[in-house]
Design a protein around this motif. Structure first.
Motif, PDB file in Angstrom:
ATOM      1  N   GLY A  30      10.453   1.584   9.383  1.00 38.20           N
ATOM      2  CA  GLY A  30      10.991   2.895   9.703  1.00 38.20           C
ATOM      3  C   GLY A  30      11.833   2.923  10.962  1.00 38.20           C
ATOM      4  N   TYR A  31      12.036   1.775  11.588  1.00 38.45           N
ATOM      5  CA  TYR A  31      12.777   1.689  12.854  1.00 38.45           C
ATOM      6  C   TYR A  31      14.180   1.172  12.557  1.00 38.45           C
ATOM      7  N   ASN A  32      15.206   1.980  12.823  1.00 39.12           N
ATOM      8  CA  ASN A  32      16.588   1.631  12.502  1.00 39.12           C
ATOM      9  C   ASN A  32      17.201   0.834  13.657  1.00 39.12           C
ATOM     10  N   ILE A  33      17.147  -0.489  13.532  1.00 39.12           N
ATOM     11  CA  ILE A  33      17.625  -1.345  14.629  1.00 39.12           C
ATOM     12  C   ILE A  33      19.127  -1.160  14.851  1.00 39.12           C
ATOM     13  N   SER A  34      19.899  -0.990  13.769  1.00 41.69           N
ATOM     14  CA  SER A  34      21.351  -0.837  13.900  1.00 41.69           C
ATOM     15  C   SER A  34      21.699   0.365  14.777  1.00 41.69           C
ATOM     16  N   ARG A  35      21.053   1.496  14.506  1.00 39.77           N
ATOM     17  CA  ARG A  35      21.344   2.697  15.301  1.00 39.77           C
ATOM     18  C   ARG A  35      20.863   2.545  16.742  1.00 39.77           C
ATOM     19  N   GLU A  36      19.737   1.891  16.919  1.00 36.81           N
ATOM     20  CA  GLU A  36      19.239   1.664  18.280  1.00 36.81           C
ATOM     21  C   GLU A  36      20.207   0.773  19.066  1.00 36.81           C
ATOM     22  N   ALA A  37      20.782  -0.236  18.387  1.00 35.12           N
ATOM     23  CA  ALA A  37      21.748  -1.114  19.046  1.00 35.12           C
ATOM     24  C   ALA A  37      22.994  -0.336  19.463  1.00 35.12           C
ATOM     25  N   LEU A  38      23.487   0.549  18.576  1.00 38.01           N
ATOM     26  CA  LEU A  38      24.653   1.371  18.908  1.00 38.01           C
ATOM     27  C   LEU A  38      24.360   2.271  20.106  1.00 38.01           C
ATOM     28  N   GLU A  71      20.597  -5.362  28.702  1.00 37.86           N
ATOM     29  CA  GLU A  71      19.328  -6.046  28.474  1.00 37.86           C
ATOM     30  C   GLU A  71      18.707  -5.595  27.156  1.00 37.86           C
ATOM     31  N   ARG A  72      18.771  -4.291  26.902  1.00 41.84           N
ATOM     32  CA  ARG A  72      18.206  -3.770  25.652  1.00 41.84           C
ATOM     33  C   ARG A  72      19.048  -4.220  24.450  1.00 41.84           C
ATOM     34  N   VAL A  73      20.372  -4.286  24.627  1.00 42.18           N
ATOM     35  CA  VAL A  73      21.238  -4.765  23.543  1.00 42.18           C
ATOM     36  C   VAL A  73      20.841  -6.182  23.147  1.00 42.18           C
ATOM     37  N   GLU A  74      20.639  -7.049  24.155  1.00 40.29           N
ATOM     38  CA  GLU A  74      20.269  -8.430  23.872  1.00 40.29           C
ATOM     39  C   GLU A  74      18.920  -8.487  23.140  1.00 40.29           C
ATOM     40  N   HIS A  75      17.982  -7.659  23.581  1.00 37.25           N
ATOM     41  CA  HIS A  75      16.670  -7.615  22.932  1.00 37.25           C
ATOM     42  C   HIS A  75      16.794  -7.144  21.481  1.00 37.25           C
ATOM     43  N   LEU A  76      17.639  -6.140  21.229  1.00 35.11           N
ATOM     44  CA  LEU A  76      17.816  -5.607  19.889  1.00 35.11           C
ATOM     45  C   LEU A  76      18.529  -6.601  18.974  1.00 35.11           C
ATOM     46  N   VAL A  77      19.484  -7.365  19.531  1.00 38.01           N
ATOM     47  CA  VAL A  77      20.165  -8.390  18.738  1.00 38.01           C
ATOM     48  C   VAL A  77      19.153  -9.424  18.265  1.00 38.01           C
ATOM     49  N   LEU A 116      27.386 -12.695  22.563  1.00 44.49           N
ATOM     50  CA  LEU A 116      26.021 -12.664  22.027  1.00 44.49           C
ATOM     51  C   LEU A 116      25.172 -13.829  22.508  1.00 44.49           C
ATOM     52  N   GLY A 117      25.771 -14.724  23.274  1.00 49.35           N
ATOM     53  CA  GLY A 117      25.011 -15.825  23.867  1.00 49.35           C
ATOM     54  C   GLY A 117      24.329 -16.699  22.831  1.00 49.35           C
TER      55      GLY A 117
END
Length: 359
Positions: free
Chosen positions: A3-11, A20-26, A67-68
């Motif tokens: 139920g957690y939309n990673i794509s929207r969280e990344a945006l 830092e959060r972007v890297e974690h979400l990737v 993206l390292g």
């Protein structure tokens, strides 16, 4: 995932500038994509629980970021999902993925992934907007190499057919030169009807263009062969040269370089661009700091273009001969480009050095 939309969280994290959060979400996105792929392969159901559109938006934004260590795995998993979903994608979704790959991993479009996206785009070509059409062609062309084109000839012919009838958006002047460049990279560069139409469209608009936009158009046509320019009357290049001369005073270095290079490579009569090159020479002579600031590549290209305009085909133009003197030894420019070149000698590439020596 759960139920957690990673794509929207990344945006959201990208908009907030939370790197830092972007890297974690990737990292989480890569794991989720891998799990979804494994579930599909095992035919146990499941999958990536988000819309293709949300995913496309996230990938398009992430493609413009470093993206390292997650980069290779990210593009591996994205490619697997995109290739599977391509046959049912909308035109806008195809455009977003092509744009993402053009920014982040253009070489990955050179195989079956590029073919899948290209075939789907060709199927949707008649319904694509000018913006989406340009994004798709530009993205696919970035993967083109000297030996391989990422889409089939049939798809490319369908794109060309659509481009001949496509209504470009005047709000985006870059569309015409971007399409010209894309078709050149995809080696569709002998279509006189297509290139003539794009030229006529540009001609109707360039009174509102700035130097950068006109320079991009000229540079695109300079990359074409004579057959591609066959549908453009030669005298039309006179009006292009006049417009370049009008825009020269406020043009930046890159635009000056591309305009000068383009004017001597589109098959135009050299005398038609005289006003532009006289004004350019005067500008360079009056502003020594401008010459000092030129990159080695710009210095080489401008010098070479000026030399070709003043002495086309290696022959001295009659209007530059000096009465009663050894005319072949008279400098044909007051701009001391060779002095600026000597100071930067070690910075030139072999190609740049060749252009300077020719000049």
């Amino acid at each position: 995932v759960g139920g957690y939309n990673i794509s929207r969280e990344a945006l959201l994290a990208i908009r907030q500038g939370n790197n830092e959060r972007v890297e974690h979400l990737v990292e989480g996105l890569v794991v989720a994509l891998k799990q979804a792929r494994q579930l599909r392969e095992a035919q146990d159901g499941g999958g990536f629980q988000t819309s293709v559109w949300d995913f496309a938006c996230a990938v398009q934004k992430l493609g413009k970021r470093p993206l390292g260590r997650h980069g290779p795995s990210f593009w591996d998993e994205v490619g697997s999902l995109v290739q599977e979903a391509a046959p049912s994608m909308t035109g806008r979704e195809v455009a977003m993925f092509c744009n993402a790959y053009a920014s982040g991993a253009p070489d990955r479009l050179s195989g079956s992934l590029g073919t899948a996206l290209g075939d789907r785009a060709a199927d949707l070509a008649e319904d694509l907007s000018a913006q989406d059409f340009t994004m798709i062609l530009t993205g696919l062309s970035k993967a083109s190499s000297s030996t391989e084109v990422p889409i089939s000839k049939e798809s490319l012919d369908r794109f060309a057919s659509r481009a001949r009838r496509l209504r470009l958006d005047p709000k985006y002047p870059s569309q015409a030169p971007m399409l010209l460049t894309a078709f050149a990279r995809l080696r569709h560069s002998t279509d006189a009807e297509l290139h003539g139409r794009l030229f006529r469209y540009a001609q109707s608009q360039w009174d509102t263009w700035d130097a950068q936009e006109l320079a991009a158009l000229l540079n695109a046509f300079a990359k074409m062969g004579r057959r591609a320019r066959a549908g453009i009357p030669e005298e039309e290049w006179r009006s292009v040269a006049q417009r370049c001369a009008e825009l020269l005073p406020n043009a930046d270095v890159q635009s000056i370089t591309l305009m000068s290079h383009g004017l001597v490579n589109v098959g135009a009569e050299p005398s038609w661009s005289s006003d532009f090159f006289v004004a350019l020479e005067e500008k360079l002579c009056k502003r020594p700091m401008l010459s000092e600031s030129l990159s080695p590549q710009a210095l080489a290209m401008i010098s070479h273009s000026l030399a070709r305009q003043r002495r086309p085909d290696g022959h001295l133009r009659e209007d530059f001969r000096v009465q009663g003197g050894p005319s072949d030894y008279q400098p044909l420019t007051k701009w001391p480009f060779e002095e600026y070149a000597t100071r930067r000698l070690r910075d030139f590439t072999p190609q740049g050095l060749g252009l300077i020596l020719y000049a």
